[in-house]
Design a protein around this motif. Structure first.
Motif, PDB file in Angstrom:
ATOM      1  N   PHE A 105       0.820  -1.201   0.000  1.00 42.55           N
ATOM      2  CA  PHE A 105       0.000   0.000   0.000  1.00 42.55           C
ATOM      3  C   PHE A 105       0.856   1.255   0.000  1.00 42.55           C
ATOM      4  CE2 PHE A 105      -4.505  -0.943   0.622  1.00 42.55           C
ATOM      5  CZ  PHE A 105      -4.468  -2.302   0.882  1.00 42.55           C
ATOM      6  N   GLY A 106       0.406   2.254  -0.742  1.00 44.24           N
ATOM      7  CA  GLY A 106       0.987   3.569  -0.610  1.00 44.24           C
ATOM      8  C   GLY A 106       0.486   4.222   0.668  1.00 44.24           C
ATOM      9  N   THR A 107       1.080   5.356   1.027  1.00 48.38           N
ATOM     10  CA  THR A 107       0.687   6.043   2.264  1.00 48.38           C
ATOM     11  C   THR A 107      -0.584   6.860   2.086  1.00 48.38           C
ATOM     12  OG1 THR A 107       2.190   7.839   1.700  1.00 48.38           O
ATOM     13  CG2 THR A 107       3.021   6.157   3.208  1.00 48.38           C
TER      14      THR A 107
ATOM     15  N   ARG B  36      -0.961  -3.726   9.650  1.00 46.84           N
ATOM     16  CA  ARG B  36      -0.873  -2.668  10.648  1.00 46.84           C
ATOM     17  C   ARG B  36      -0.698  -1.345   9.921  1.00 46.84           C
ATOM     18  NH1 ARG B  36       4.314  -2.926  14.463  1.00 46.84           N
ATOM     19  NH2 ARG B  36       3.792  -0.716  14.669  1.00 46.84           N
ATOM     20  N   GLN B  37      -1.254  -0.295  10.520  1.00 44.86           N
ATOM     21  CA  GLN B  37      -1.187   1.032   9.912  1.00 44.86           C
ATOM     22  C   GLN B  37      -0.607   2.002  10.911  1.00 44.86           C
ATOM     23  OE1 GLN B  37      -4.912   2.925   8.613  1.00 44.86           O
ATOM     24  NE2 GLN B  37      -3.851   3.647   6.783  1.00 44.86           N
ATOM     25  N   ASP B  38       0.492   2.608  10.534  1.00 49.63           N
ATOM     26  CA  ASP B  38       1.176   3.592  11.368  1.00 49.63           C
ATOM     27  C   ASP B  38       1.267   4.906  10.617  1.00 49.63           C
ATOM     28  OD1 ASP B  38       2.973   0.754  11.813  1.00 49.63           O
ATOM     29  OD2 ASP B  38       2.067   1.716  13.560  1.00 49.63           O
ATOM     30  N   PRO B  39       1.262   6.020  11.318  1.00 50.92           N
ATOM     31  CA  PRO B  39       1.333   7.323  10.642  1.00 50.92           C
ATOM     32  C   PRO B  39       2.541   7.412   9.727  1.00 50.92           C
ATOM     33  CG  PRO B  39       0.829   7.594  12.965  1.00 50.92           C
ATOM     34  CD  PRO B  39       1.143   6.154  12.777  1.00 50.92           C
ATOM     35  N   GLY B  40       2.325   7.845   8.490  1.00 50.11           N
ATOM     36  CA  GLY B  40       3.418   8.023   7.545  1.00 50.11           C
ATOM     37  C   GLY B  40       3.981   6.738   6.955  1.00 50.11           C
ATOM     38  N   MET B  41       3.439   5.588   7.368  1.00 53.70           N
ATOM     39  CA  MET B  41       4.006   4.311   6.893  1.00 53.70           C
ATOM     40  C   MET B  41       3.054   3.573   5.966  1.00 53.70           C
ATOM     41  SD  MET B  41       6.968   3.951   8.335  1.00 53.70           S
ATOM     42  CE  MET B  41       7.315   2.220   8.272  1.00 53.70           C
ATOM     43  N   GLY B  42       1.818   3.931   5.958  1.00 58.35           N
ATOM     44  CA  GLY B  42       0.871   3.166   5.161  1.00 58.35           C
ATOM     45  C   GLY B  42       0.545   1.831   5.800  1.00 58.35           C
ATOM     46  N   LEU B  43      -0.263   1.073   5.125  1.00 62.02           N
ATOM     47  CA  LEU B  43      -0.627  -0.261   5.595  1.00 62.02           C
ATOM     48  C   LEU B  43       0.493  -1.236   5.272  1.00 62.02           C
ATOM     49  CD1 LEU B  43      -4.258  -0.146   4.299  1.00 62.02           C
ATOM     50  CD2 LEU B  43      -3.699  -0.829   6.627  1.00 62.02           C
ATOM     51  N   ARG B  44       0.897  -2.020   6.263  1.00 58.95           N
ATOM     52  CA  ARG B  44       1.952  -3.011   6.038  1.00 58.95           C
ATOM     53  C   ARG B  44       1.419  -4.385   6.381  1.00 58.95           C
ATOM     54  NH1 ARG B  44       7.037  -1.028   9.301  1.00 58.95           N
ATOM     55  NH2 ARG B  44       5.410  -0.341  10.753  1.00 58.95           N
ATOM     56  N   LEU B  45       1.681  -5.340   5.505  1.00 56.53           N
ATOM     57  CA  LEU B  45       1.171  -6.694   5.653  1.00 56.53           C
ATOM     58  C   LEU B  45       1.965  -7.453   6.706  1.00 56.53           C
ATOM     59  CD1 LEU B  45      -0.796  -8.853   4.486  1.00 56.53           C
ATOM     60  CD2 LEU B  45       1.040  -9.457   2.890  1.00 56.53           C
ATOM     61  N   THR B  55      -0.874 -20.513   6.050  1.00 54.57           N
ATOM     62  CA  THR B  55      -0.529 -19.128   6.380  1.00 54.57           C
ATOM     63  C   THR B  55       0.875 -18.828   5.875  1.00 54.57           C
ATOM     64  OG1 THR B  55       0.378 -19.662   8.560  1.00 54.57           O
ATOM     65  CG2 THR B  55      -1.979 -19.159   8.446  1.00 54.57           C
ATOM     66  N   ASP B  56       1.171 -17.559   5.728  1.00 54.11           N
ATOM     67  CA  ASP B  56       2.508 -17.156   5.295  1.00 54.11           C
ATOM     68  C   ASP B  56       2.796 -15.765   5.836  1.00 54.11           C
ATOM     69  OD1 ASP B  56       4.263 -17.538   2.106  1.00 54.11           O
ATOM     70  OD2 ASP B  56       4.994 -17.245   4.163  1.00 54.11           O
ATOM     71  N   GLN B  57       4.088 -15.442   5.849  1.00 51.19           N
ATOM     72  CA  GLN B  57       4.513 -14.165   6.400  1.00 51.19           C
ATOM     73  C   GLN B  57       4.375 -13.052   5.377  1.00 51.19           C
ATOM     74  OE1 GLN B  57       8.528 -14.721   7.747  1.00 51.19           O
ATOM     75  NE2 GLN B  57       7.915 -15.945   9.516  1.00 51.19           N
ATOM     76  N   GLY B  58       4.089 -11.860   5.904  1.00 47.20           N
ATOM     77  CA  GLY B  58       4.081 -10.680   5.072  1.00 47.20           C
ATOM     78  C   GLY B  58       5.354  -9.895   5.248  1.00 47.20           C
ATOM     79  N   GLU B  59       5.210  -8.583   5.212  1.00 45.14           N
ATOM     80  CA  GLU B  59       6.364  -7.684   5.257  1.00 45.14           C
ATOM     81  C   GLU B  59       6.939  -7.528   6.667  1.00 45.14           C
ATOM     82  OE1 GLU B  59       5.217  -3.828   3.913  1.00 45.14           O
ATOM     83  OE2 GLU B  59       7.204  -2.939   4.200  1.00 45.14           O
ATOM     84  N   PRO B  61       6.420  -9.573   9.944  1.00 46.15           N
ATOM     85  CA  PRO B  61       5.822 -10.641  10.742  1.00 46.15           C
ATOM     86  C   PRO B  61       6.393 -10.815  12.157  1.00 46.15           C
ATOM     87  CG  PRO B  61       7.475 -11.541   9.274  1.00 46.15           C
ATOM     88  CD  PRO B  61       7.403 -10.064   8.968  1.00 46.15           C
ATOM     89  N   ASN B  62       7.554 -10.199  12.432  1.00 42.94           N
ATOM     90  CA  ASN B  62       8.217 -10.479  13.707  1.00 42.94           C
ATOM     91  C   ASN B  62       7.386 -10.015  14.886  1.00 42.94           C
ATOM     92  OD1 ASN B  62      10.334 -11.566  12.300  1.00 42.94           O
ATOM     93  ND2 ASN B  62      11.598  -9.726  12.390  1.00 42.94           N
ATOM     94  N   GLY B  63       7.240 -10.922  15.861  1.00 46.39           N
ATOM     95  CA  GLY B  63       6.487 -10.603  17.065  1.00 46.39           C
ATOM     96  C   GLY B  63       5.022 -10.999  16.994  1.00 46.39           C
ATOM     97  N   TYR B  64       4.611 -11.547  15.855  1.00 45.17           N
ATOM     98  CA  TYR B  64       3.215 -11.922  15.652  1.00 45.17           C
ATOM     99  C   TYR B  64       3.124 -13.381  15.178  1.00 45.17           C
ATOM    100  CZ  TYR B  64       2.891  -6.812  15.128  1.00 45.17           C
ATOM    101  OH  TYR B  64       3.003  -5.458  15.289  1.00 45.17           O
ATOM    102  N   ASN B  65       2.063 -14.052  15.624  1.00 49.56           N
ATOM    103  CA  ASN B  65       1.757 -15.392  15.126  1.00 49.56           C
ATOM    104  C   ASN B  65       0.322 -15.430  14.632  1.00 49.56           C
ATOM    105  OD1 ASN B  65       4.148 -16.676  15.490  1.00 49.56           O
ATOM    106  ND2 ASN B  65       3.524 -17.865  17.274  1.00 49.56           N
ATOM    107  N   VAL B  66       0.069 -16.291  13.654  1.00 46.70           N
ATOM    108  CA  VAL B  66      -1.297 -16.482  13.171  1.00 46.70           C
ATOM    109  C   VAL B  66      -1.544 -17.974  12.989  1.00 46.70           C
ATOM    110  CG1 VAL B  66      -1.553 -14.255  11.988  1.00 46.70           C
ATOM    111  CG2 VAL B  66      -0.578 -16.216  10.770  1.00 46.70           C
ATOM    112  N   SER B  67      -2.818 -18.324  12.917  1.00 51.22           N
ATOM    113  CA  SER B  67      -3.244 -19.666  12.548  1.00 51.22           C
ATOM    114  C   SER B  67      -4.586 -19.525  11.836  1.00 51.22           C
ATOM    115  CB  SER B  67      -3.375 -20.559  13.774  1.00 51.22           C
ATOM    116  OG  SER B  67      -4.326 -20.025  14.676  1.00 51.22           O
ATOM    117  N   ARG B  68      -4.928 -20.515  11.046  1.00 54.47           N
ATOM    118  CA  ARG B  68      -6.201 -20.454  10.315  1.00 54.47           C
ATOM    119  C   ARG B  68      -6.808 -21.859  10.342  1.00 54.47           C
ATOM    120  NH1 ARG B  68      -7.706 -17.966   5.128  1.00 54.47           N
ATOM    121  NH2 ARG B  68      -9.999 -17.908   5.159  1.00 54.47           N
TER     122      ARG B  68
END
Lengths: 115, 115
Positions: A105-107, B36-45, B55-59, B61-68
């Motif tokens: 995503f862009g900002t 996650r969305q942070d100011p000035g960073m845009g949405l990051r997977l 499941t697979d990792q995005g941009e 992933p450190n500190g997070y776990n998922v399951s489906r």
């Protein structure tokens, strides 16, 4: 690394005019490009998807172009209204075969339509 | 048809605590993602899933776990919260990018603060 650039400055336009937002990307050859609208405190809302073999796509007052040579997408809102005021996000992504939905995503660009 | 739901809406954690952000969709979509969305960073997977059990990792992933384990649910676990994980978290679900009627739906978000 892949990079998406959208105008960080707000775009202010008069009601009734056409708003044009730009999305440039580098180090990337996405098969698809999407545009979203996001209002403060809310999740993004999907607007349009354009494929790499499509030059232009329209939906009501919205028009998106996708130039894979320039690595650029333009997003137009015609006859803009104050209700169109929001942040607009572009998101190139996808393998050529559409095997994954990984997006970058862009900002976003904040559009403010003045009455 | 509730779309994508997320709970909680707001959460404050102390450093080192763990928690699970819940996400559910009722559209029978194969694809689900966490951003996650942070100011000035845009949405990051953060993580994504292309179906139950996959499941697979995005941009970031450190500190997070998922399951489906089911099509409907895609929880995100913070293992040991850190202030750098203060952010707004969005869950999304969609059909595969290659489908003609593609759309991606985002949930309303969870605003997380880690102190």
């Amino acid at each position: 690394s892949q990079k998406i650039e959208q105008n960080s400055e707000a775009l202010n336009i008069q009601e009734g005019k056409t708003a044009t937002l730009t999305c440039n990307y580098t180090n990337y050859s996405p098969a698809y490009l999407q545009w979203y609208r996001q209002d403060p405190g809310r999740g993004p809302v999907f607007l349009l998807l354009i494929r790499e073999n499509e030059k232009e796509k329209r939906k009501e007052r919205l028009k998106v172009t996708f130039d894979t040579t320039l690595k650029q997408s333009l997003f137009h809102i015609t006859a803009s209204q104050p209700a169109d005021s929001a942040t607009y996000l572009c998101a190139p992504g996808g393998d050529y075969g559409g095997a994954t939905n990984k997006l970058i995503f862009g900002t976003g660009t904040l559009l403010a339509v003045q009455p | 048809n509730a779309g994508v739901t997320q709970t909680p809406k707001f959460q404050v954690l102390k450093t080192g605590q763990s928690m699970t952000l819940q996400c559910a969709q009722d559209m029978n979509h194969e694809y689900m993602s966490w951003y996650r969305q942070d100011p000035g960073m845009g949405l990051r997977l953060i993580h994504y899933s292309v179906g139950a059990g996959i499941t697979d990792q995005g941009e970031v992933p450190n500190g997070y776990n998922v399951s489906r384990s089911t099509t409907e649910d895609f929880p995100l676990r913070l293992l040991s919260a850190a202030p750098s994980q203060t952010s707004v978290y969005f869950c999304a679900s969609s059909t595969p990018l290659g489908t003609p009627a593609y759309e991606q739906y985002f949930g309303p978000g969870t605003r997380l603060t880690v102190t």
